[in-house]
Design a protein around this motif. Structure first.
Motif, PDB file in Angstrom:
ATOM      1  N   ASP A 269     -27.662 -63.316-118.542  1.00 15.83           N
ATOM      2  CA  ASP A 269     -28.766 -62.361-118.648  1.00 15.83           C
ATOM      3  C   ASP A 269     -30.035 -62.931-118.014  1.00 15.83           C
ATOM      4  OD1 ASP A 269     -27.091 -60.625-119.985  1.00 15.83           O
ATOM      5  OD2 ASP A 269     -27.808 -61.198-121.985  1.00 15.83           O
TER       6      ASP A 269
ATOM      7  N   LYS B 152     -23.250 -68.421-122.870  1.00 14.32           N
ATOM      8  CA  LYS B 152     -22.937 -67.981-121.509  1.00 14.32           C
ATOM      9  C   LYS B 152     -23.567 -66.629-121.191  1.00 14.32           C
ATOM     10  CE  LYS B 152     -18.569 -70.514-121.085  1.00 14.32           C
ATOM     11  NZ  LYS B 152     -17.079 -70.404-121.048  1.00 14.32           N
ATOM     12  N   ASN B 153     -23.520 -65.714-122.135  1.00 15.99           N
ATOM     13  CA  ASN B 153     -24.111 -64.397-121.894  1.00 15.99           C
ATOM     14  C   ASN B 153     -25.627 -64.485-121.744  1.00 15.99           C
ATOM     15  OD1 ASN B 153     -21.806 -62.728-121.808  1.00 15.99           O
ATOM     16  ND2 ASN B 153     -21.679 -62.665-124.034  1.00 15.99           N
TER      17      ASN B 153
ATOM     18  N   LYS C 233     -19.890 -68.008-126.327  1.00 19.26           N
ATOM     19  CA  LYS C 233     -20.074 -66.639-125.861  1.00 19.26           C
ATOM     20  C   LYS C 233     -21.548 -66.278-125.815  1.00 19.26           C
ATOM     21  CE  LYS C 233     -18.575 -61.890-126.783  1.00 19.26           C
ATOM     22  NZ  LYS C 233     -17.767 -61.009-127.672  1.00 19.26           N
TER      23      LYS C 233
ATOM     24  N   ARG D  20     -20.679 -66.186-117.405  1.00 22.99           N
ATOM     25  CA  ARG D  20     -20.261 -65.534-118.650  1.00 22.99           C
ATOM     26  C   ARG D  20     -18.905 -66.029-119.150  1.00 22.99           C
ATOM     27  NH1 ARG D  20     -23.767 -61.401-119.784  1.00 22.99           N
ATOM     28  NH2 ARG D  20     -24.782 -60.398-118.003  1.00 22.99           N
TER      29      ARG D  20
END
Length: 632
Positions: free
Chosen positions: A440, A435-436, A432, A461
């Protein structure tokens, strides 16, 4: 001289001078800037007058010369991003632009307007998120580059040793850089994206860092800066480094992205996707070779991943790239074309594994940089993947995130964080974060180049394409269309001014922001059109309107090559369309009369629409400070 800049500063302002006081422990230095002579000197704290107005600042971004004179730009707010090997990394979030001049009475009305516009441009660049700095660490270099330096390099100031490709305030610091004794006041600032996370897998804690460094060479916005320049600098060039820090050991994996390195352009013209144009007279091989000569020196082997479509308007660019690589015949450069959209159509994003499997052996050969806790270099990265699509944003970021994950898998296994057989994809909490962070990163790079967040971030994401993601992509695409056509000229001018590609000369007889109003069919005077505004004093005579109408009726009307008609024709189209609707709602005495009115206004609105579309390039917001057509 230690490779640091002052961390704590105070700015003292008087009517004659700026005093920048270094407040670090045991320091007595004060930088004095004369607001009249613009002279920069180094002094001590006792020279600060008690009457000065004092405020804290967090760094000097630099100085810039505009129509009204010089301006000092300082950082007034910052937020902590994290700590990088015990070095604090900051993001600059607010700035102040201070005029050397105490009054603007020496300027004419036009000069005042131009100066206001230039200030708006500087403020626009500063408002784009992504300015990072450290007062103790060189953010512009990769771990591998920093590991291969001399003691003399380590003793240089941060400004002297910085990689000039990534110092976005290099032009603003030119006056301070000329005086080595004041270098500790000169703060190199990076533009791009940085994120840091403390992570845990199998109870083992490590730091994971992602840094994207955006080049200030051939920088600009999406449609106005494409391809390369004569020096071989590629548009939207970004160096992205992924770093792992565990038990004193440090690992790094570097990738690059950049526009297709031939001379090509894609000017906005009101169409959703303008057709790319490859320059037919330029010496493509000269620029191409310059580009890759520098890439080979800096990074080593190059594995090119060209993700553009292999049909339609993108096909000639793919063919040109492949031809140039083949003609260059350098064994250090490998070329792989992968039609991203074709392979992943119908939301089959699992097919990206085809590309990953194809380059797996090459990635193992390129390896990654690893240094152990004693400082011994275990492995070096022997080259980089150079990825590109048309914008080097959405498709590129997806592929880079997948390649980086594969490298991270190998690094964490080698460091003992992952057990044999364990997969990163199975570590839900870290996945998590990972991927975030990459999503970003995609958004940051996209906003800086295209003006909106990235597309396809739902896959980055979540690992899959979603219907909601498609809707968001559609919305972002509409925003991109508007900005690329109607505000990117201003954005490009702002970047050119900030980076020093254009220098303001208040003695210029004709400001580039002023366009002569050559509307001979609509107006009598020649009051200039300034800074994307409407006419200041429009005067339209009946005789001129009659002449204008006569030209139309005789079929002799030509669109004037200036900005004024950009306002007239859209108004005509809107009025004609409105009249058409009104005629439908308020029917005449007979249906033939109503039909005649509707046909007249309908033809007028449709005809005007096609005139606007045909002359699309004249209706978009184009740069005014630097003529990009001359340097493509």
């Amino acid at each position: 001289m230690a490779a640091t800049t002052y961390e704590r500063l105070k700015l003292h302002i008087t009517t004659e001078k700026f005093y920048v006081e270094a407040c670090d422990d045991g320091v007595d230095d004060v930088l004095i800037i004369d607001r009249v002579s613009t002279e920069v000197t180094l002094s001590v704290k006792k020279d600060i007058p008690p009457s000065a107005v004092t405020r804290p600042i967090f760094g000097i971004l630099g100085t810039i010369h505009l129509v009204a004179g010089n301006y000092l730009i300082v950082i007034t707010k910052k937020i902590k991003i994290g700590e990088f090997f015990n070095h604090v990394i900051w993001k600059a979030t607010d700035f102040d632009i201070l005029s050397y001049k105490k009054t603007m009475l020496h300027l004419t009305d036009i000069q005042l307007q131009d100066n206001k516009t230039f200030l708006a441009m500087i403020n626009h660049v500063l408002s784009v998120d992504g300015f990072y700095f450290s007062t103790t660490y060189d953010l512009t270099h990769t771990l591998q580059r920093l590991s291969n330096t001399s003691p003399e390099f380590q003793e240089m100031s941060l400004l002297e040793r910085a990689d000039q490709r990534f110092v976005w305030n290099c032009h603003l610091l030119r006056e301070l850089s000329a005086q080595p004794e004041v270098h500790r006041f000169a703060l190199p600032v990076l533009h791009g994206f940085i994120t840091m996370h403390s992570c845990s897998i199998n109870g083992k804690y490590f730091d994971w860092i992602l840094i994207s460094r955006r080049s200030c060479f051939r920088a600009g916005v999406r449609y106005y800066v494409r391809g390369i320049d004569s020096e071989g600098h590629a548009a939207n060039f970004v160096e992205t480094e992924q770093i792992v820090h565990y038990n004193g050991s440090k690992a790094s994996f570097v990738q690059t992205r950049g526009s297709i390195p031939v001379f090509w352009s894609q000017r906005p013209n009101l169409k959703y996707k303008p057709r790319p144009q490859i320059n037919k007279v330029a010496n493509h091989m000269d620029g191409f070779q310059r580009h890759f000569d520098s890439q080979l020196i800096i990074y080593g082997k190059q594995v090119i991943l060209n993700l553009v479509n292999q049909k339609g308007s993108e096909k000639p660019l793919e063919q040109a790239f492949a031809t140039m690589v083949s003609s260059l015949g350098n064994g250090m450069i490998r070329y792989i074309a992968f039609d991203f959209h074709k392979e992943c159509k119908n939301m089959r994003w699992d097919r990206l594994s085809i590309l990953l499997d194809r380059v797996a052996e090459m990635q193992d050969e390129l390896s990654y940089f690893l240094v152990d806790s004693t400082g011994k270099v275990v492995t070096n990265q022997e080259g980089v993947f150079r990825s590109n699509c048309m914008d080097c944003l959405d498709r590129t970021n997806v592929i880079q995130s997948l390649l980086a994950r594969r490298s991270l898998q190998a690094q964490l296994q080698r460091l003992g964080v992952l057990h044999v057989g364990q997969k990163l994809e199975e570590q839900d909490e870290f996945e998590k974060i990972y991927k975030n962070a990459w999503a970003d990163n995609a958004n940051a790079c996209a906003k800086q180049y295209a003006g909106t967040g990235a597309l396809k971030t739902d896959f980055t994401r979540t690992g899959k394409r979603t219907q909601l993601g498609l809707v968001k992509d559609g919305w972002n695409s509409l925003i991109r269309y508007y900005k690329n056509n109607f505000s990117d000229g201003f954005r490009q001018d702002a970047i050119d001014l900030f980076l020093g590609n254009y220098s303001v000369d208040e003695l210029e007889s004709h400001s580039p922001l002023s366009v002569p109003r050559d509307l001979k069919f609509l107006a009598e005077d020649s009051t200039p059109l300034t800074c994307r505004d409407c006419w200041r004093q429009p005067r339209v005579s009946e005789g001129k309107i009659q002449a204008y109408t006569s030209e139309i009726l005789q079929g002799q009307f030509q669109i004037p090559q200036c900005s004024g008609y950009r306002h007239a024709l859209p108004i005509i189209m809107v009025v004609a369309f409105s009249m058409c609707i009104i005629c439908l709602l308020m029917a005449g005495d007979t249906w033939t009369e109503t039909l005649a009115y509707v046909l007249f206004w309908g033809v007028a609105s449709v005809g005007t629409f096609f005139i606007i579309l045909y002359n699309g390039k004249d209706f978009v917001d184009a740069p005014r400070l630097v003529q990009k057509e001359k340097i493509d």
